[in-house]
Write a protein that holds these residues in place. Structure first.
Motif, mmCIF file in Angstrom:
data_model
loop_
_atom_site.group_PDB
_atom_site.id
_atom_site.type_symbol
_atom_site.label_atom_id
_atom_site.label_comp_id
_atom_site.label_asym_id
_atom_site.label_seq_id
_atom_site.Cartn_x
_atom_site.Cartn_y
_atom_site.Cartn_z
ATOM 1 N N ILE A 112 0.859 -1.180 0.000
ATOM 2 C CA ILE A 112 0.000 0.000 0.000
ATOM 3 C C ILE A 112 0.895 1.230 0.000
ATOM 4 N N ALA A 113 1.071 1.820 -1.172
ATOM 5 C CA ALA A 113 1.819 3.069 -1.280
ATOM 6 C C ALA A 113 0.904 4.220 -0.885
ATOM 7 N N GLN A 114 1.478 5.263 -0.295
ATOM 8 C CA GLN A 114 0.664 6.339 0.255
ATOM 9 C C GLN A 114 1.206 7.699 -0.161
ATOM 10 N N SER A 115 0.283 8.605 -0.462
ATOM 11 C CA SER A 115 0.619 9.985 -0.816
ATOM 12 C C SER A 115 -0.292 10.912 -0.032
ATOM 13 N N PHE A 116 0.302 11.947 0.593
ATOM 14 C CA PHE A 116 -0.471 12.864 1.418
ATOM 15 C C PHE A 116 -0.174 14.302 1.035
ATOM 16 N N GLY A 117 -1.179 15.159 1.172
ATOM 17 C CA GLY A 117 -1.026 16.581 0.876
ATOM 18 C C GLY A 117 -2.342 17.291 1.105
ATOM 19 N N GLY A 118 -2.388 18.593 0.779
ATOM 20 C CA GLY A 118 -3.634 19.341 0.880
ATOM 21 C C GLY A 118 -4.717 18.674 0.049
ATOM 22 N N ALA A 119 -5.946 18.633 0.579
ATOM 23 C CA ALA A 119 -7.010 17.844 -0.040
ATOM 24 C C ALA A 119 -7.264 18.225 -1.493
ATOM 25 N N SER A 120 -7.460 19.495 -1.750
ATOM 26 C CA SER A 120 -7.783 19.909 -3.116
ATOM 27 C C SER A 120 -6.604 19.683 -4.055
ATOM 28 N N LYS A 121 -5.402 19.908 -3.560
ATOM 29 C CA LYS A 121 -4.223 19.640 -4.384
ATOM 30 C C LYS A 121 -4.127 18.165 -4.734
ATOM 31 N N GLN A 122 -4.471 17.305 -3.795
ATOM 32 C CA GLN A 122 -4.431 15.870 -4.055
ATOM 33 C C GLN A 122 -5.469 15.473 -5.101
ATOM 34 N N ALA A 123 -6.667 16.022 -4.988
ATOM 35 C CA ALA A 123 -7.707 15.714 -5.967
ATOM 36 C C ALA A 123 -7.285 16.169 -7.363
ATOM 37 N N ALA A 178 -10.488 36.779 17.647
ATOM 38 C CA ALA A 178 -10.537 38.093 17.001
ATOM 39 C C ALA A 178 -9.955 39.196 17.889
ATOM 40 N N ARG A 179 -9.466 38.826 19.083
ATOM 41 C CA ARG A 179 -8.838 39.811 19.961
ATOM 42 C C ARG A 179 -7.505 40.275 19.391
ATOM 43 N N ALA A 180 -7.144 41.518 19.657
ATOM 44 C CA ALA A 180 -5.921 42.091 19.094
ATOM 45 C C ALA A 180 -4.663 41.438 19.641
ATOM 46 N N ASP A 181 -4.753 40.780 20.810
ATOM 47 C CA ASP A 181 -3.552 40.207 21.434
ATOM 48 C C ASP A 181 -3.369 38.725 21.122
ATOM 49 N N VAL A 182 -4.143 38.173 20.200
ATOM 50 C CA VAL A 182 -4.085 36.745 19.905
ATOM 51 C C VAL A 182 -3.600 36.524 18.478
ATOM 52 N N SER A 183 -2.620 35.635 18.323
ATOM 53 C CA SER A 183 -2.097 35.250 17.006
ATOM 54 C C SER A 183 -2.631 33.862 16.658
ATOM 55 N N VAL A 184 -3.228 33.740 15.478
ATOM 56 C CA VAL A 184 -3.974 32.544 15.089
ATOM 57 C C VAL A 184 -3.277 31.846 13.924
ATOM 58 N N ILE A 185 -3.254 30.524 13.982
ATOM 59 C CA ILE A 185 -2.699 29.727 12.889
ATOM 60 C C ILE A 185 -3.758 28.755 12.382
ATOM 61 N N PHE A 186 -4.037 28.766 11.092
ATOM 62 C CA PHE A 186 -4.715 27.636 10.445
ATOM 63 C C PHE A 186 -4.335 27.602 8.972
ATOM 64 N N ALA A 227 -2.983 21.400 6.567
ATOM 65 C CA ALA A 227 -3.158 21.393 8.016
ATOM 66 C C ALA A 227 -1.936 20.857 8.743
ATOM 67 N N ARG A 228 -1.253 19.861 8.179
ATOM 68 C CA ARG A 228 -0.064 19.337 8.844
ATOM 69 C C ARG A 228 1.044 20.393 8.884
ATOM 70 N N ALA A 229 1.216 21.128 7.806
ATOM 71 C CA ALA A 229 2.214 22.198 7.804
ATOM 72 C C ALA A 229 1.863 23.279 8.822
ATOM 73 N N ALA A 230 0.569 23.587 8.944
ATOM 74 C CA ALA A 230 0.142 24.565 9.946
ATOM 75 C C ALA A 230 0.437 24.058 11.351
ATOM 76 N N SER A 231 0.249 22.763 11.587
ATOM 77 C CA SER A 231 0.564 22.187 12.892
ATOM 78 C C SER A 231 2.041 22.331 13.219
ATOM 79 N N ILE A 232 2.885 22.093 12.237
ATOM 80 C CA ILE A 232 4.327 22.232 12.440
ATOM 81 C C ILE A 232 4.684 23.680 12.748
ATOM 82 N N THR A 233 4.052 24.613 12.033
ATOM 83 C CA THR A 233 4.294 26.032 12.305
ATOM 84 C C THR A 233 3.979 26.369 13.759
#
Length: 329
Positions: A58-69, A136-144, A192-198
């Motif tokens: 079972i070979a496997q390939s992973f990436g962003g969903a739309s890019k994979q499609a 949405a607070r000014a003191d919060v930095s968000v990653i997704f 999402a995996r790259a965002a997790s690493i960030t």
């Protein structure tokens, strides 16, 4: 975790147990399901080989969903796809790679398990992040992840937008909330995996908006003393869709093997491994066994709130659509 595995013979009944040519399948999936398949694939291979006297790869390939499609549409020779948006599979249907009745071939509309959008914060939750309004607070930095390239990024954006529409009485307030939230995002990763690493390794941001399975694995793997999961009051549910890429399996002469693999995802071993990887299993008995891992929260279906994916993508994620308008202003 060691546990007794109960396999049904039903999904392997069509495979001859006499020695045949070795088999292989290419599994192409969105990125944050990789841990599940890396745990599950060896278990399926072991059982398959014991039953058929065939070797299986079972070979496997992973990436962003739309890019994979898009990659599969453009010739990546996938035999099975696992994606978290129905429209990405429908893209392959439209181009003749997947049969139109793919959701009728398996239980629960070809959804073996699902997830929800949650927050991952640093231990002790130093910024006191509890719900979408905190992002949405000014003191919060968000990653997704970037919603234009990642299915999980779309679920994060739509979860926030769904919350805003529920909280505010008019469109101007909703859009103002989204502008403030998006302004707090210092970088958009492709998946999402790259965002997790960030967030977890590069130490960027105060909160990661990500699927429950990704947040749970990160907290568990990297240490409960470093991160914790926060459940917002309202969140989008995200289904996991699985389909055979029939055009390729016919060419590769491995259609039965691909179908056996897909069908096995509803069996107890696969459902338990899903729960171990923080996916919510569709088997109610196994879900109940892991109830402490999956707190109840109010969820919504993005298609019921925002329309089908073609409409969502046109209105929100096409160039110049609402996401661009809110993010770039």
């Amino acid at each position: 975790m060691k546990f007794k595995r109960k396999w049904s013979a039903l999904w392997l009944s069509a495979v001859s147990v006499t020695a045949l040519a070795d088999q292989s399948i290419l599994l192409v999936s969105y990125d944050v399901i990789r841990d599940y398949y890396q745990d599950y694939a060896p278990q399926f291979i072991q059982y398959y080989q014991a039953q058929t006297q065939q070797n299986l790869n079972i070979a496997q390939s992973f990436g962003g969903a739309s890019k994979q499609a898009i990659a599969v549409r453009n010739g990546l020779p996938a035999d099975v796809v696992t994606l978290n948006q129905q429209n990405d599979v429908d893209l392959l249907v439209k181009n003749g790679w997947v049969n139109a009745d793919w959701q009728q071939q398996y239980p629960n509309q070809a959804i073996p398990f699902n997830s929800v959008t949650v927050f991952l914060v640093r231990k002790g939750n130093p910024k006191g992040i509890h719900d979408w309004n905190d992002l949405a607070r000014a003191d919060v930095s968000v990653i997704f992840a970037n919603p234009k390239t990642s299915g999980n990024g779309r679920y994060a954006y739509l979860s926030a937008l769904g919350y805003a529409q529920k909280q505010y009485s008019d469109q101007a307030q909703t859009h103002d909330f989204m502008r403030r939230l998006l302004k707090n995002i210092p970088v958009f990763d492709a998946g999402a995996r790259a965002a997790s690493i960030t967030f977890t390794q590069r130490q960027v941001g105060d909160v990661l908006v990500t699927p429950e399975n990704e947040a749970g694995l990160a907290a568990h793997a990297l240490g409960d003393d470093l991160f914790e999961v926060v459940y917002p009051s309202y969140s989008a549910s995200a289904d996991v869709f699985v389909a055979e890429v029939n055009k390729n399996t016919r060419r590769h002469h491995n259609s039965q093997t691909a179908r056996d693999f897909i069908a096995s995802l509803w069996q107890e071993p696969a459902q338990r491994i899903a729960a171990e990887n923080y996916f919510r299993p569709t088997n109610p008995t196994i879900l109940a066994e892991y109830q402490s891992r999956f707190p109840a929260l109010e969820t919504f279906n993005v298609n019921r709130v925002f329309g089908d994916w073609a409409t969502i993508n046109q209105q929100h994620f096409a160039d110049g659509a609402l996401f661009d308008q809110l993010y770039l202003q």
